[in-house]
Design an enzyme around this catalytic site. Structure first.
Site, PDB file in Angstrom:
ATOM      1  N   ASP A 183     -14.379 -33.232 -24.490  1.00 34.40           N
ATOM      2  CA  ASP A 183     -15.141 -33.944 -25.519  1.00 34.40           C
ATOM      3  C   ASP A 183     -16.488 -33.243 -25.584  1.00 34.40           C
ATOM      4  O   ASP A 183     -17.315 -33.393 -24.685  1.00 34.40           O
ATOM      5  CB  ASP A 183     -15.287 -35.425 -25.109  1.00 34.40           C
ATOM      6  CG  ASP A 183     -16.272 -36.186 -26.001  1.00 34.40           C
ATOM      7  OD1 ASP A 183     -16.722 -35.634 -27.029  1.00 34.40           O
ATOM      8  OD2 ASP A 183     -16.590 -37.352 -25.666  1.00 34.40           O
TER       9      ASP A 183
ATOM     10  N   LYS B  79     -24.936 -29.964 -31.753  1.00 35.92           N
ATOM     11  CA  LYS B  79     -23.715 -30.226 -32.526  1.00 35.92           C
ATOM     12  C   LYS B  79     -24.034 -30.545 -33.997  1.00 35.92           C
ATOM     13  O   LYS B  79     -23.249 -30.252 -34.892  1.00 35.92           O
ATOM     14  CB  LYS B  79     -22.966 -31.391 -31.890  1.00 35.92           C
ATOM     15  CG  LYS B  79     -21.570 -31.652 -32.445  1.00 35.92           C
ATOM     16  CD  LYS B  79     -20.869 -32.698 -31.597  1.00 35.92           C
ATOM     17  CE  LYS B  79     -19.528 -33.110 -32.141  1.00 35.92           C
ATOM     18  NZ  LYS B  79     -18.894 -34.107 -31.243  1.00 35.92           N
TER      19      LYS B  79
ATOM     20  N   GLU C 153     -11.823 -36.709 -32.962  1.00 36.25           N
ATOM     21  CA  GLU C 153     -12.260 -37.661 -31.935  1.00 36.25           C
ATOM     22  C   GLU C 153     -11.580 -39.028 -32.054  1.00 36.25           C
ATOM     23  O   GLU C 153     -11.095 -39.546 -31.050  1.00 36.25           O
ATOM     24  CB  GLU C 153     -13.786 -37.784 -31.951  1.00 36.25           C
ATOM     25  CG  GLU C 153     -14.437 -36.512 -31.405  1.00 36.25           C
ATOM     26  CD  GLU C 153     -15.898 -36.347 -31.779  1.00 36.25           C
ATOM     27  OE1 GLU C 153     -16.496 -37.313 -32.299  1.00 36.25           O
ATOM     28  OE2 GLU C 153     -16.433 -35.248 -31.575  1.00 36.25           O
TER      29      GLU C 153
ATOM     30  N   ASP D 249     -16.907 -45.164 -33.740  1.00 37.70           N
ATOM     31  CA  ASP D 249     -17.522 -44.250 -32.769  1.00 37.70           C
ATOM     32  C   ASP D 249     -19.018 -44.126 -33.047  1.00 37.70           C
ATOM     33  O   ASP D 249     -19.438 -43.481 -34.001  1.00 37.70           O
ATOM     34  CB  ASP D 249     -16.835 -42.881 -32.854  1.00 37.70           C
ATOM     35  CG  ASP D 249     -17.386 -41.894 -31.820  1.00 37.70           C
ATOM     36  OD1 ASP D 249     -18.415 -42.187 -31.171  1.00 37.70           O
ATOM     37  OD2 ASP D 249     -16.776 -40.818 -31.661  1.00 37.70           O
TER      38      ASP D 249
HETATM   39  P1  ADP Z   1     -22.341 -38.541 -28.242  1.00 37.59           P
HETATM   40  O1  ADP Z   1     -20.959 -38.861 -28.684  1.00 37.59           O
HETATM   41  O2  ADP Z   1     -23.283 -38.360 -29.385  1.00 37.59           O
HETATM   42  O3  ADP Z   1     -22.412 -37.443 -27.244  1.00 37.59           O
HETATM   43  P2  ADP Z   1     -22.427 -40.788 -26.409  1.00 37.59           P
HETATM   44  O4  ADP Z   1     -21.193 -41.455 -26.807  1.00 37.59           O
HETATM   45  O5  ADP Z   1     -22.489 -40.130 -25.080  1.00 37.59           O
HETATM   46  O6  ADP Z   1     -22.950 -39.820 -27.532  1.00 37.59           O
HETATM   47  O7  ADP Z   1     -23.575 -41.885 -26.508  1.00 37.59           O
HETATM   48  C1  ADP Z   1     -24.876 -41.593 -26.142  1.00 37.59           C
HETATM   49  C2  ADP Z   1     -25.753 -42.694 -26.666  1.00 37.59           C
HETATM   50  O8  ADP Z   1     -25.366 -43.941 -26.070  1.00 37.59           O
HETATM   51  C3  ADP Z   1     -27.201 -42.462 -26.302  1.00 37.59           C
HETATM   52  O9  ADP Z   1     -28.007 -42.771 -27.429  1.00 37.59           O
HETATM   53  C4  ADP Z   1     -27.432 -43.483 -25.201  1.00 37.59           C
HETATM   54  O10 ADP Z   1     -28.773 -43.906 -25.164  1.00 37.59           O
HETATM   55  C5  ADP Z   1     -26.525 -44.618 -25.616  1.00 37.59           C
HETATM   56  N1  ADP Z   1     -26.170 -45.487 -24.509  1.00 37.59           N
HETATM   57  C6  ADP Z   1     -25.548 -45.156 -23.362  1.00 37.59           C
HETATM   58  N2  ADP Z   1     -25.408 -46.229 -22.577  1.00 37.59           N
HETATM   59  C7  ADP Z   1     -25.935 -47.269 -23.254  1.00 37.59           C
HETATM   60  C8  ADP Z   1     -26.119 -48.673 -22.959  1.00 37.59           C
HETATM   61  N3  ADP Z   1     -25.684 -49.193 -21.813  1.00 37.59           N
HETATM   62  N4  ADP Z   1     -26.696 -49.432 -23.903  1.00 37.59           N
HETATM   63  C9  ADP Z   1     -27.128 -48.908 -25.057  1.00 37.59           C
HETATM   64  N5  ADP Z   1     -27.015 -47.617 -25.377  1.00 37.59           N
HETATM   65  C10 ADP Z   1     -26.428 -46.800 -24.492  1.00 37.59           C
HETATM   66 MG    MG Z   2     -19.008 -38.989 -28.852  1.00 34.27          MG
END
Ligand code: ADP
Ligand code: MG
Length: 615
Positions: A8, A71, A169, A191
């Site tokens: 991913d 990205k 995804e 997502d």
């Molecule tokens: P991406 O797909 O863009 O790589 P992710 O799915 O890893 O992103 O999500 C990252 C986002 O999720 C970040 O903005 C992070 O701050 C937020 N995040 C992660 N854990 C939490 C939480 N417990 N509560 C709120 N937001 C969260």
């Molecule tokens: Mg993601």
């Protein structure tokens, strides 16, 4: 079959996973035990390249050049970057061409930056598994266009990986769930990550996943919440401490964003939290109290944007919210209670969150990898084309071969002919978009196919569009006569952001009526010009077959049609075309008789009957 891993490659975080004994698992970094690798790359002042947490730490210390969320810029051109990007990224000074970052005296592209992240994931896996890992499946957002997908493949190649498949995804997420339960019904995959939001409507049936529609926004995510909360915190600190200058201090802003994200994460589980800010030249840190309620007020408008996209996706899939059986949550931002509430209220079901929303896409990628490796056989993946694809035909109109939301992989073959006599090549102009005219759509590729010179309308050119399972388009044109063939794999140098996809769609709705009227007119003009051309030819060839008054009739019908063409009135043109057609009918019949007689003289009847050229 060798081992294939699932990756991913996220905007914010990336993961690598594998299926062991039928169960997908994320591979942890053997050194740190971490599952998530921040998709961040830092170039330090002493010439080192740091990836992941180390790079994020460097960003924190304000040292070197740090690139995160790359990205967002994969496969797009400089003309598509905005003001925020220019602030966020060390972009090379150019207004067009592919995106490049200036790192010291190097110019690096987004795939090169992503390759560092992929290489780090590969290192993790190789250390953990104790063997080389070359073959992977990488996930991409469903709305990624050809060029964004190609850029992702390029990143894999630069990292020394063989990318066997790009998988969407949401499809990966549904695979991760489908393996466990084999759900039947209609599913929405929601997502919401750090930088992007997308929603897909899927139909699950007998282990088959079908994507009905997708929608989203590449610039909507948890980062927006962080920025909004950071803005709130800075303003409060500036006001209460009487220091307006901190509002424009880059260091303080970076700190505020980090604090904001931490506060946001704490508020997922706590009703109230304290955000702290260390201000330059002030001994005691500034502290602000933030309740979940206040936080929700700050982020609500942004969070509600996701629902607007859900509504659009349902509209495209022609499904009502009540028809959705389950909603799968993906991405860190779906942990936020307000987000879950909005989702629950809109779809009217309790969203699924059993699988860790950070891991679900990587786990699904591992499942897809396992399917490719031969471990799981009973699944098939289907996805859709986000914008229609076609070619330019006479009169500058776009003829669609593959319609928007068609399932992929798919192939379409259509036959075309040459518009004029004795042309030696035809132009194939590949287009993407929803408008009626080529000029209003996006040009993907152009090539010339040499054809055998023949009278107009006689050549047969087959055009084949093939979209493979990765969503990459190849266009092949074949001259039936000579078997001359030309294929292009469409890798447009710059892609479209999803806002542009959206704009193009809205644009097509707004202009639909005018486009159709214009298209009908264009088609009438093409038909009229073609009959004029044929008439001139027939008059020369068949001069001896006509009575003077017949000839006069044809010529005056021709003149009338030429005059009608000046009017740009469709009906007038159609009527005049029909009149000319009627006037030339006797001549056409006589010319045909003569051609057949000549043929009969030169060949036996059997030969003629056996040949389809005779008619
Ligand atoms: P991406 O797909 O863009 O790589 P992710 O799915 O890893 O992103 O999500 C990252 C986002 O999720 C970040 O903005 C992070 O701050 C937020 N995040 C992660 N854990 C939490 C939480 N417990 N509560 C709120 N937001 C969260
Ligand atoms: Mg993601």
């Amino acid at each position: 079959m060798s081992r294939i891993l699932g990756i991913d490659l996220g905007t914010t975080n990336s993961l690598i996973a594998q299926v062991v004994d039928g169960v997908p698992r994320v591979i942890r970094d053997p050194q740190t035990g971490e599952r998530l690798l921040p998709s961040v790359v830092a170039f330090t002042d002493d010439g080192k390249v740091l990836v992941g947490q180390a790079a994020r730490d460097a960003e924190r210390n304000g040292s070197g050049i740090v690139i995160s969320s790359v990205k967002r810029l994969m496969g797009i051109g400089m003309e598509h970057v905005n003001e925020d990007d220019r602030k966020q990224f060390p972009l090379a000074p150019a207004d067009s061409g592919p995106v490049r970052f200036t790192i010291g005296n190097q110019a690096l592209t987004p795939p090169q930056i992503s390759a560092y992240v992929l290489r780090e994931l590969r290192r993790r896996a190789e250390q953990a598994l104790g063997e080389p890992c070359n073959d992977v499946v990488i996930t991409v957002p469903a709305y990624f266009n050809d060029s964004q997908r190609q850029a992702t493949r390029d990143a894999g190649r630069l990292a020394g990986l063989q990318v066997l498949r790009l998988v969407n995804e949401p499809t990966a997420a549904s695979l991760a769930y489908g393996l466990d339960r084999r759900d039947h019904g209609t599913v929405a995959v929601f997502d919401f990550g750090g930088g992007t939001f997308d929603v897909s409507i899927l139909r699950l049936q007998d282990g088959i996943f079908e994507v009905l529609a997708t929608n989203g926004n590449t610039r909507l995510g948890g980062d927006d919440f962080d920025r909004a909360v950071a803005g709130w915190l800075l303003k409060k600190a500036a006001d209460e401490c009487g220091r307006p200058q901190i509002m424009t201090d880059h260091r303080v802003f970076t700190q505020a964003r980090r604090e904001a994200e931490n506060a946001k994460i704490r508020l997922t589980t706590e009703p109230v939290t304290v955000a702290t800010l260390v201000l330059p030249g002030v001994d005691t840190p500034y502290e602000a109290l933030l309740t979940r309620e206040e936080f929700e007020t700050i982020i609500r408008a942004t969070a509600e944007q996701t629902i607007v996209h859900c509504r659009e996706a349902l509209k495209d899939a022609q499904i009502r919210p009540e028809e959705i059986d389950s909603v799968v949550l993906v991405g860190g931002s779906t942990r936020i209670p307000l987000v879950r509430t909005l989702v629950r209220e809109f779809f009217g079901v309790e969203p699924l969150a059993d699988i860790d929303p950070d891991e679900v896409v990587a786990l699904g990628a591992a499942v897809q990898a396992d399917i490719l490796a031969g471990g799981t056989k009973d699944m098939l993946l289907l996805d859709v084309v986000p914008l229609s694809l076609g070619i330019e035909t006479m009169g500058g109109v776009m003829t669609r071969l593959i319609h928007r939301n068609t399932k992929i992989p798919c192939t379409v073959v259509e036959e075309f002919t040459t518009p004029a006599d004795n042309v030696t090549s035809i132009d194939i102009h590949v287009l993407q978009g929803e408008r009626e005219f080529a000029r209003d759509n996006r040009s993907l590729a152009r090539f010339k196919l040499p054809v055998e010179p023949l009278p107009a309308g006689m050549a047969r050119v087959l055009v084949m569009f093939l979209i493979d399972a990765n969503g990459i388009l190849s266009v092949t044109a074949i001259d039936e006569k000579t078997k001359n063939e030309h294929t292009v794999e469409v890798k447009p140098s710059y892609g479209l952001t999803d806002e542009q996809v959206e704009e193009m769609l809205i644009d097509s709705f707004d202009n639909a009526e005018r486009d159709v009227t214009e298209r009908l007119l264009a088609e009438a003009v093409v038909a009229a010009e073609s009959i004029l051309l044929h008439t001139d030819k027939a008059l020369k060839e068949g001069a001896d077959l006509l009575q003077p008054e017949e000839r006069d009739e044809i010529v005056s019908a021709e003149t009338a049609l030429r005059k009608a063409l000046e009017s740009t009135d469709r009906q007038t043109i159609l009527d005049a075309t029909a009149a000319l057609d009627a006037a030339t009918k006797p001549l056409a019949d006589r010319l045909l008789d003569r051609a057949v007689n000549r043929l009969l003289k030169s060949r036996t009847v059997d030969e003629v009957l056996a040949s389809d050229e005779a008619v």
